[in-house]
Design an enzyme around this catalytic site. Structure first.
Site, mmCIF file in Angstrom:
data_model
loop_
_atom_site.group_PDB
_atom_site.id
_atom_site.type_symbol
_atom_site.label_atom_id
_atom_site.label_comp_id
_atom_site.label_asym_id
_atom_site.label_seq_id
_atom_site.Cartn_x
_atom_site.Cartn_y
_atom_site.Cartn_z
ATOM 1 N N THR A 1 0.817 -1.220 0.000
ATOM 2 C CA THR A 1 0.000 0.000 0.000
ATOM 3 C C THR A 1 0.849 1.268 0.000
ATOM 4 O O THR A 1 0.443 2.290 -0.535
ATOM 5 C CB THR A 1 -0.914 0.043 1.235
ATOM 6 O OG1 THR A 1 -0.084 0.004 2.406
ATOM 7 C CG2 THR A 1 -1.888 -1.129 1.245
ATOM 8 N N GLU B 1 -3.712 -5.574 -2.429
ATOM 9 C CA GLU B 1 -2.855 -4.599 -1.744
ATOM 10 C C GLU B 1 -2.453 -5.192 -0.388
ATOM 11 O O GLU B 1 -3.317 -5.580 0.410
ATOM 12 C CB GLU B 1 -3.603 -3.280 -1.505
ATOM 13 C CG GLU B 1 -3.784 -2.414 -2.736
ATOM 14 C CD GLU B 1 -2.538 -1.593 -3.095
ATOM 15 O OE1 GLU B 1 -1.513 -1.689 -2.389
ATOM 16 O OE2 GLU B 1 -2.616 -0.863 -4.091
HETATM 17 ZN ZN LIG Z 1 1.116 -1.039 -6.474
#
Ligand SMILES: [Zn+2]
Length: 256
Positions: free
Chosen positions: A35, A98
Site C-alpha cells: 500500500t 494490496e
Molecule cells: Zn502497487
C-alpha cells in the site's frame, strides 16, 4: 452489500473506483502490491476515496485480515499504466491485492508471517477459482517497472512459490565474475537480453540500447527473481536465472 468472492474475507468496504472489464477480458493475472501508506485504515480510506481514483480487489493487513473492496467481476483501478505480454489494460485482465506495508519511503518493514500466510491463502483461492497460471502472479513493479517498486525485494516470492503461488526458480547466486551490461551499453548483447525479458512477459522493446527504461525492467526483474542484488546491472546471474525461468515455464503438451 457486496457478497465476498472469497470465504477468507472478513471485512467489506466498497470502493466507488471501479468500472467494467473491457474487451471481454477476464482475470488471467494476479497483481500483488504494497500500500505504501502508514496504516491499513488509511490505505482503505484512500482506496475508497472517489477523488483518488484508485482501488483494489483486496487489502491484507499485517495481522492477515482480508478486506474486499471491489467485486472480482469488476475492473479495479490498481495497476495504472502497465504492460505484460503486450497487454496494456492490465486492470481488465487482473485481480489486485494490496498488502499493508508503508513501503520503502516508510522504512519498509518485513512482511509479518500472519500477513504472508493470508496472502498465500487468498492467492491460492483466487488462482484456483480463475485458473490463473503460476507465471501470471506478478508484482506491480513487473507490469509497471518505470513507475512502481512494490511489493519490493523483501517480499518473499520464494516462500510463496514453495506454497504453490507464482512462478519462481532458485536464482543463480550473483558473483563479480563475468561480463555485465549496464546503462549506456549498446549492441547485440543488449538486444538479446531485451528479447529474452520480453519473452518472459516484460514490456520492453528490443532496441539494442540499455536505456533508463531497460534499467527499470532489469531492476524489476531483480526485485522479483534475484533479490540478493538489486543494482540494475545485467550480470551472468540475472541472465542464467531468466533462462531457468523460461525453461521452467509450462509448455503445451504436443505429444500424448
Ligand atoms: Zn502497487
Amino acid at each position: 452489500m457486496l457478497k465476498p468472492d472469497s470465504p477468507l474475507v472478513s471485512n467489506v468496504v466498497i470502493s466507488p473506483n471501479i468500472d467494467d472489464r473491457r474487451s471481454g477480458l477476464t482475470p488471467v493475472l494476479l497483481i500483488l502490491h504494497y500500500t505504501g501508506l502508514p496504516t491499513v485504515e488509511r490505505s482503505i480510506e484512500v482506496l475508497a476515496d472517489p477523488r483518488g481514483k484508485v482501488s483494489c480487489h483486496y487489502v491484507v493487513d499485517e495481522a492477515g485480515r482480508i478486506t474486499q473492496m471491489v467485486p472480482e467481476t469488476k475492473r479495479a483501478w490498481q495497476a495504472g499504466v502497465s504492460s505484460w505480454f503486450g497487454e496494456t489494460d492490465i486492470n481488465s485482465a487482473s485481480i489486485g491485492i494490496e498488502i499493508q506495508n508503508p513501503g520503502h519511503a516508510g522504512g519498509y518493514p518485513d512482511f509479518p508471517v500472519p500477513q504472508m500466510a493470508a496472502v498465500r491463502d487468498l492467492c491460492l483461492d483466487i488462482i484456483t477459482r480463475h485458473k490463473i497460471p503460476a507465471a501470471g502472479v506478478l508484482a506491480h513493479s513487473d507490469v509497471a517497472p518505470a513507475r512502481k517498486i512494490d511489493p519490493g525485494e523483501k517480499f518473499n516470492w520464494r516462500w510463496l512459490a514453495e506454497a504453490g503461488v507464482g512462478h519462481w526458480v532458485l536464482p543463480v547466486p550473483p558473483s563479480d565474475e563475468g561480463a555485465k551490461l549496464g546503462l549506456g551499453d549498446k549492441g547485440e548483447l543488449v538486444r538479446a537480453m531485451q528479447t529474452r525479458l520480453a519473452a518472459y512477459g516484460y514490456g520492453i522493446s528490443s532496441s539494442g540500447e540499455f536505456d533508463i527504461t531497460t534499467q527499470y525492467v532489469v531492476i524489476a526483474f531483480q526485485r522479483h527473481f534475484r533479490p540478493a542484488r538489486v543494482d540494475g546491472c545485467w550480470d551472468p546471474s540475472c541472465k542464467e536465472t531468466l533462462e531457468r525461468l523460461i525453461d521452467a515455464l509450462p509448455r503445451p503438451k504436443l505429444i500424448a
